[in-house]
Design an enzyme around this catalytic site. Structure first.
Site, PDB file in Angstrom:
ATOM      1  N   ARG A   1      54.282  66.426  53.440  1.00 44.03           N
ATOM      2  CA  ARG A   1      53.807  66.335  52.060  1.00 44.03           C
ATOM      3  C   ARG A   1      52.291  66.182  52.116  1.00 44.03           C
ATOM      4  O   ARG A   1      51.778  65.145  52.522  1.00 44.03           O
ATOM      5  CB  ARG A   1      54.443  65.105  51.406  1.00 44.03           C
ATOM      6  CG  ARG A   1      54.243  65.018  49.912  1.00 44.03           C
ATOM      7  CD  ARG A   1      54.756  63.689  49.397  1.00 44.03           C
ATOM      8  NE  ARG A   1      53.847  62.602  49.735  1.00 44.03           N
ATOM      9  CZ  ARG A   1      54.203  61.363  50.033  1.00 44.03           C
ATOM     10  NH1 ARG A   1      55.474  61.037  50.064  1.00 44.03           N
ATOM     11  NH2 ARG A   1      53.285  60.448  50.318  1.00 44.03           N
TER      12      ARG A   1
ATOM     13  N   TYR B   1      48.504  54.291  53.504  1.00 45.83           N
ATOM     14  CA  TYR B   1      49.575  54.296  54.497  1.00 45.83           C
ATOM     15  C   TYR B   1      49.489  55.440  55.519  1.00 45.83           C
ATOM     16  O   TYR B   1      50.317  55.530  56.409  1.00 45.83           O
ATOM     17  CB  TYR B   1      50.961  54.289  53.838  1.00 45.83           C
ATOM     18  CG  TYR B   1      51.219  55.414  52.836  1.00 45.83           C
ATOM     19  CD1 TYR B   1      51.645  56.666  53.260  1.00 45.83           C
ATOM     20  CD2 TYR B   1      51.068  55.200  51.472  1.00 45.83           C
ATOM     21  CE1 TYR B   1      51.891  57.689  52.361  1.00 45.83           C
ATOM     22  CE2 TYR B   1      51.305  56.211  50.552  1.00 45.83           C
ATOM     23  CZ  TYR B   1      51.715  57.449  51.000  1.00 45.83           C
ATOM     24  OH  TYR B   1      51.966  58.455  50.106  1.00 45.83           O
TER      25      TYR B   1
ATOM     26  N   HIS C   1      52.549  60.952  46.952  1.00 49.04           N
ATOM     27  CA  HIS C   1      53.911  61.048  46.399  1.00 49.04           C
ATOM     28  C   HIS C   1      53.876  61.595  44.970  1.00 49.04           C
ATOM     29  O   HIS C   1      54.556  62.557  44.641  1.00 49.04           O
ATOM     30  CB  HIS C   1      54.564  59.663  46.443  1.00 49.04           C
ATOM     31  CG  HIS C   1      55.827  59.547  45.661  1.00 49.04           C
ATOM     32  ND1 HIS C   1      56.960  60.264  45.984  1.00 49.04           N
ATOM     33  CD2 HIS C   1      56.139  58.808  44.564  1.00 49.04           C
ATOM     34  CE1 HIS C   1      57.921  59.954  45.114  1.00 49.04           C
ATOM     35  NE2 HIS C   1      57.453  59.088  44.251  1.00 49.04           N
TER      36      HIS C   1
END
Lengths: 360, 387
Positions: B284, B297, B288
């Protein structure tokens, strides 16, 4: 043994014996469980898209034998066992309903249905709404529920509140043999998902009901719809007991004792919790001026609370006393030897009747 | 139900496809990868194929069709992200970087086959044929699903994780009971493989021998949680064997490998060989959703490294080298993608106009008296507002 004489009595022909047996059967009381079993069979007969599945519903015929004989009669394509997984059973039913079937599934026991709650609340209840009516989910989730049978933990919950609180679900619970048949047929025919609560303690109760006639009346639309309609289980004039499912028989028992004491109680059987019949319930309360809601479920934030609120809002000026509740205590369902202290009894209902501010 | 066992089924597969049950069930030792990141075809001994995991290359026409969808998919992802930044859309979970997976999943299906997408599978849903503005209805916050799932054979994009895998199983089961020739592709991400319904769906599909392809886009993160916190299995494809189905591992940024694997998977499922799990390794590239800060992260260097593996540039280089993608063809593909992007911009620039009265129309097949009363209350409020 020839085919032309009866195996039981060789002196009469087989046809005569069959006719005699049938006549005898007509006078035999029918159990609540048999009415459900017959409704499932008639549902399978009436519509090829009806399929029944769940854990143990096939060869065993269900732990309560409600699906007894259906696999033998209709084949394993129509009534079959699944792996032991409640979410799987409900989720698969959603897909089958999307693809043109009418699944009727069994959750085996009330508290065993909780792993499937996400499927029920997130998808079963919402599919019609989220697709603006493009997809309907005509499925029935049968849940044997409630107590009074001495079941161990997780086998006696009254979980109707969770489902009644979830828009998009219909919630039915029959309390008599005739309704067991009619309401299950209606649930199967409904284009909306129905959570169908079967009071376990009633499975073995018997009544004089002609199931074949009932089926003919249902098919001919001669029977009145039960969905969204409460039933006057006992006519009375002094106060109304509002109950559903397993509590109706307890309410009737209380009414019988009260009658001996000169108080004439009306008992209203809610039948269809969602949609709810405000009209019948409120008409009864306006007539009697007093009401008590009886339910086995815990009372806090419950279906009983909702009924009290609705009655209070609509019948305030007809009420001679506050509307009371007689429910299970707000505790996890107790162990079998203690359940008698938890469940609403006829005595507890009669105590509540005494508190309805009767004039001296 | 038939008393068909896994071993019966496996020997069927062996006979039909000349694969030994062991080779069929266990994923190949290396993930299947046909194209290098620079778009050159890998030597056969480096493609990750081994006995039981060999695939015919897709035809040039198929590859060109897939590439056109890939370009459109990338354009849609970037257009939608821009619309979110402009405040025209409530939220958009971008699949920038994962487009090849979504194209392969949808393009290999035939008209009667069903697709069960998640919220990140916009490109797959578009590729299945759903009109762009109908796909975007939920992201602009207008209604929870804007298209007719039956008309497109495409389920609503599922927000709860993996719950839709069971619905896919149900659709396949109903089709099988009626003797219909339907294959169902059920999509999910790596995080979703930790959910209980993932287990139940795979188990049901295998027990009932249903034509369902579980397509896992392993994009390495479930919001912020990395794959290492999600699973301790050798690979997500290895989960398949525990249920009695085959598992495949494929480079999810290699459209050619994805098309090759999916084509065979669909054929095998259609021919009655039961379900299959495909794990596509992808990434990805963006957060998100717009509400997420992915810098908290993951390292920027990790994101940068994946740019070199981009599915679009890789496929473009291959097709140009093969002489299939001419300048004229590329211009036509870009123009078609622009038409879709413009339709989205124009659509989003119009105000959403769902009638609030509709709130009560689709709860039940017939409106209860209670809902009718509440609808009347709202109508009264609206009337007073207008007056």
């Amino acid at each position: 043994m020839t085919a032309t004489t009866s195996r039981v009595n060789p002196n009469v022909s087989a046809a005569t014996a069959r006719a005699a047996a049938k006549a005898a059967n007509e006078n035999q009381p029918v159990t609540f469980g048999k009415a459900l079993n017959t409704a499932l069979a008639d549902g399978l007969l009436a519509d090829d898209s009806v399929v029944i599945f769940g854990e143990d519903v096939g060869t065993l015929g269900g732990v309560f034998r409600i699906t007894d004989g259906l696999t033998a009669r209709f084949g394993a394509q129509r009534c079959f066992d699944t792996p032991l997984a409640e979410s799987g059973i409900v989720g698969m039913a959603v897909g089958m309903a999307i693809n043109g079937m009418r699944p009727v599934i069994e959750m085996q026991f009330d508290a065993f249905a909780y792993p499937a709650f996400e499927q029920v609340a997130s998808h079963v209840a919402k599919m019609r709404n989220r697709t603006q009516g493009k997809l309907s989910l005509p499925l029935v989730i049968r849940i044997p529920y409630a107590g009074g049978v001495g079941g161990v933990e997780h086998h006696c919950d009254s979980s109707e509140g969770y489902y009644a609180h979830t828009p998009g679900l219909k919630v039915f619970t029959p309390s008599c043999v005739e309704d067991a048949y009619l309401m299950l047929r209606e649930a199967i025919d409904s284009d909306d998902p129905v959570v169908f609560f079967e009071p376990k303690k009633l499975y073995w109760s018997k009544e004089q009901v002609d199931l074949e006639q009932l089926a003919r009346d249902y098919e001919a639309k001669k029977s009145a719809p039960t969905e969204g309609s409460a039933r006057i289980a006992r006519a009375g004039s002094d106060a109304t007991l509002i109950a559903y499912g397993p509590s109706v028989s307890t309410a009737l028992e209380a009414a019988k004792v009260a009658a001996e004491e000169g108080i004439n109680l009306e008992v209203v059987d809610v039948r269809s919790i969602v949609p709810f019949d405000d009209e019948t319930v409120c008409a009864s309360v306006r007539k009697t001026g007093r009401a008590i809601v009886v339910a086995e479920a815990q009372g806090f934030a419950s279906v009983a609370s909702e009924i009290v609120a609705r009655v209070q809002e609509r019948c305030f000026h007809s009420l001679a006393a506050p509307v009371l509740r007689v429910t299970g205590f707000d505790i996890p369902y107790p162990a079998p030897t203690l359940e008698k202290y938890h469940l609403p009894s006829a005595e507890r209902i009669l105590d509540a009747v005494d508190q309805l501010q009767w004039e001296a | 139900m038939s008393a068909e066992t896994t071993s019966d089924r496996m020997s069927e597969v062996s006979k039909k496809f000349g694969i030994s049950p062991e080779d069929y069930m266990l994923p190949a030792r290396h993930m299947i990868n046909l194209l290098n990141p620079d778009g050159t075809l890998r030597p056969e001994n480096e493609q990750g194929t081994e006995p039981g995991h060999e695939y015919p290359l897709p035809s040039p026409a198929r590859l060109m069709e897939a590439y056109a969808s890939l370009v459109t998919g990338r354009r849609v992802n970037d257009q939608n992200s821009a619309l979110v930044r402009q405040g025209r859309m409530a939220v958009y979970p971008s699949s920038h970087g994962q487009e090849a997976c979504q194209i392969a999943a949808a393009l290999c299906l035939e008209e009667n086959d069903w697709l069960f997408p998640t919220y990140r599978d916009t490109v797959a849903v578009l590729t299945k044929g759903v009109a762009p503005m109908e796909v975007m209805t939920s992201f602009r916050g207008e209604w929870h699903c804007g298209y007719d799932p039956k008309a497109y054979k495409c389920a609503p994009m599922s927000t709860p994780l993996t719950t839709q895998l069971l619905h896919a199983v149900g659709v396949a089961h109903a089709a099988k009971l009626r003797g219909e020739n339907t294959v169902v592709v059920a999509m999910c991400g790596d995080g979703a493989t930790s959910e209980g319904d993932f287990h139940e769906a795979l188990n049901f599909a295998a027990v009932f021998n249903l034509p369902v392809i579980f397509f896992v886009q392993n994009n390495k993160y479930a919001i912020s949680v990395p794959l290492s916190h999600q699973s301790a299995a050798p690979s997500l494809a290895h989960k398949a064997v525990g249920y009695g189905m085959a598992g495949e591992r494929v480079d999810g940024n290699d459209l050619m490998a994805l098309m090759a694997i999916m084509t065979r998977a669909v054929r095998m499922a259609r021919e009655g060989n039961g379900p299959l799990l495909i794990e596509a390794h992808t990434y990805r590239m963006q957060a998100h959703t717009n509400a997420d800060d992915d810098k908290r992260y993951r390292e920027d260097s990790e994101v940068q490294a994946w740019i070199a593996k981009d599915p679009v540039t890789r496929m473009k280089a291959y097709l140009e080298d093969a002489g299939l993608l001419t300048d004229a063809a590329a211009a036509k593909i870009a123009q078609d993608a622009e038409v879709v992007a413009k339709a989205l911009r124009d659509g989003m620039n119009q105000d959403a106009n769902t009638d609030p009265r509709e709130l009560f129309e689709h709860v039940y097949s017939t409106k209860s008296t209670q809902l009718a009363e509440q609808q009347a209350l709202l109508v009264d409020e609206l009337d007073r507002e207008e007056a």
